[in-house]
Scaffold this motif. Structure first.
Motif: not given
Length: 218
Positions: A30-43
Motif C-alpha cells: 500500500y505505501p508504494s503501490y496503492p493501486i495494486i493493493f486496491y486491485f487485490l482487495l477487490i479480487v
C-alpha cells in the motif's frame, strides 16, 4: 437466506486467507503501490463472496406433490434421453440430467417422498460434468427412492471441480419431498432415472430450481 453447514470449514479458511492476504498487501504494497493493493482487495473480496455464495440456502416454498418428481438440484437440464440402466435397475429408463454451475445453489434435494431402498457410493474419475461418460465413470453417489410401486434413481456426480460428494441418506430412511439429500461442493451434476412412462415436464435448456421445478409426473 442461510448458509449450509457443509460450508463452515471452507468459509472459515476463506475468511482467514482474505484477512491475511490483505493485511500483508496493505503492509508491504500500500505505501508504494496503492493501486495494486486496491486491485487485490477487490479480487479477494469477490472470491470470498463466491465461496460464501456456494453454501447459501435461499428461502423457498418447496413443491409438495405426490404425483410429481421435483428437481434434485438447481441448474440447467442438459440431457433427456432413454438409456439402459447401469445399476439397480435392469430395464431401460428415461435419464434427465441437470448440470450445476459453480454459481448455482449446491444443496441436493429428494425428488419424491418415499423410502430409500438403495444407497451406494462409487469411486471414479473426474471428467467434466457434461462429458457423456461422466454418468457412469465419474465418482458418484446413487440413491433409489420407492413410492408405492414406483421407483426413481438419483445420481450425485462429481466433476472436474467438484471433488466432494456428501450424501445424508441410508437404506430404510423415510424421506420427505424436497428434504435434503446431500451436497456437492462446487457444483457438478445430478441425474434422475425415471420409468419410461413418466410424463417429462421439462426440455433441454430449461433452468431447474431444486425442490421446486417439476421434472416429471408419474
Amino acid at each position: 437466506m442461510t448458509l449450509h453447514r457443509e460450508g463452515k470449514g471452507s468459509i472459515i479458511i476463506a475468511v482467514i486467507l482474505f484477512l491475511l492476504i490483505n493485511f500483508l498487501t496493505y503492509k508491504f504494497l500500500y505505501p508504494s503501490y496503492p493501486i495494486i493493493f486496491y486491485f487485490l482487495l477487490i479480487v479477494t473480496l469477490v472470491v470470498l463472496g463466491l465461496v460464501i455464495s456456494f453454501f447459501r440456502i435461499p428461502n423457498r416454498n418447496y413443491t409438495i406433490n405426490p404425483s410429481a418428481v421435483v428437481a434434485p438440484c438447481d441448474g440447467k437440464v442438459v440431457v433427456i434421453e432413454e438409456v439402459q440402466a447401469d445399476e439397480y435397475f435392469s430395464d431401460r429408463r428415461i435419464q434427465v440430467s441437470i448440470f450445476m454451475s459453480p454459481l448455482n445453489v449446491h444443496v441436493n434435494r429428494n425428488p419424491v417422498a418415499g423410502e430409500v431402498v438403495y444407497n451406494q457410493y462409487h469411486k471414479g474419475k473426474y471428467l467434466v460434468a457434461w462429458h457423456p461418460k461422466s454418468s457412469t465413470e465419474n465418482e458418484r453417489h446413487s440413491n433409489v427412492y420407492r413410492v408405492g410401486d414406483k421407483e426413481v434413481l438419483t445420481k450425485q456426480i462429481a466433476g472436474a471441480l467438484a471433488k466432494r460428494i456428501v450424501n445424508y441418506l441410508s437404506v430404510g430412511d423415510k424421506v420427505t419431498q424436497a428434504g435434503e439429500m446431500g451436497f456437492i461442493k462446487f457444483g457438478s451434476r445430478v441425474d434422475l432415472l425415471l420409468p419410461l412412462n413418466a410424463d417429462i415436464k421439462v426440455k433441454i435448456g430449461d433452468v431447474a430450481v431444486g425442490g421446486i421445478t417439476e421434472i416429471a409426473h408419474w
